[in-house]
Design a protein around this motif. Structure first.
Motif, PDB file in Angstrom:
ATOM      1  N   TRP A  42     -59.408 -36.796  28.893  1.00 22.13           N
ATOM      2  CA  TRP A  42     -59.774 -35.374  28.872  1.00 22.13           C
ATOM      3  C   TRP A  42     -61.279 -35.190  29.033  1.00 22.13           C
ATOM      4  N   TYR A  43     -62.053 -36.167  28.557  1.00 22.13           N
ATOM      5  CA  TYR A  43     -63.515 -36.048  28.659  1.00 22.13           C
ATOM      6  C   TYR A  43     -64.004 -36.101  30.105  1.00 22.13           C
ATOM      7  N   ARG A  47     -62.502 -29.184  33.144  1.00 24.00           N
ATOM      8  CA  ARG A  47     -62.320 -28.268  32.009  1.00 24.00           C
ATOM      9  C   ARG A  47     -63.221 -28.653  30.840  1.00 24.00           C
ATOM     10  N   TRP A  48     -63.292 -29.958  30.516  1.00 20.76           N
ATOM     11  CA  TRP A  48     -64.149 -30.405  29.414  1.00 20.76           C
ATOM     12  C   TRP A  48     -65.616 -30.166  29.744  1.00 20.76           C
ATOM     13  N   LYS A  49     -66.015 -30.491  30.958  1.00 21.13           N
ATOM     14  CA  LYS A  49     -67.423 -30.312  31.332  1.00 21.13           C
ATOM     15  C   LYS A  49     -67.823 -28.851  31.250  1.00 21.13           C
ATOM     16  N   HIS A  84     -67.247 -32.795  18.384  1.00 25.14           N
ATOM     17  CA  HIS A  84     -66.179 -32.146  17.630  1.00 25.14           C
ATOM     18  C   HIS A  84     -66.497 -32.216  16.138  1.00 25.14           C
ATOM     19  N   TRP A  96     -59.676 -28.737  22.441  1.00 25.47           N
ATOM     20  CA  TRP A  96     -60.122 -27.665  23.330  1.00 25.47           C
ATOM     21  C   TRP A  96     -60.653 -26.444  22.583  1.00 25.47           C
TER      22      TRP A  96
END
Length: 126
Positions: A42-43, A47-49, A84, A96
């Motif tokens: 996911w990183y 979307r994460w960026k 996080h 998220w």
């Protein structure tokens, strides 16, 4: 005078120690972590960026723990890291959640925060 002769070593080289990583083994460690923790992918998503960038803007590129302005690019100590607050451990809702993420400096993330997480493994792996 006689010549000196080289003696054979009496001790064999040591094998790798459990849990030990030589400085060049970080890539191997990352490979193992990616295989055992699929959420790490996911990183690498857009979307994460975008989410991390939104957090940096919201926090005005200021470390929320030390107050340092995060203006450099990684790996500089004053580069921004999206951290996080509550460890997600693969929980997409926590991962998220923009309210669960804060801007910290790389120095803060790699130093005091990592020490805290190692001291409190129960908090880290819930």
């Amino acid at each position: 005078m006689s010549k000196l002769h080289r003696l054979k070593a009496n001790v064999a080289p040591l094998g790798p120690r459990v849990g030990f990583l030589a400085p060049g083994d970080e890539k191997d460690r990352d490979r193992v972590r990616r295989a055992t923790q699929p959420w790490r992918a996911w990183y690498n998503t857009r979307r994460w960026k975008d989410l991390a960038q939104a957090v940096f803007v919201r926090d005005r590129y200021t470390c929320q723990r030390s107050g340092v302005i995060c203006i450099s690019k990684s790996p500089a100590p004053d580069s921004p890291v999206a951290h996080h607050k509550t460890p997600h451990q693969g929980d997409p809702k926590l991962f998220w959640d923009i309210d669960n993420i804060q801007t910290v400096s790389k120095a803060e993330h790699d130093g005091p925060i990592q020490r805290e997480e190692r001291r409190n493994p129960a908090d880290r792996w819930r």
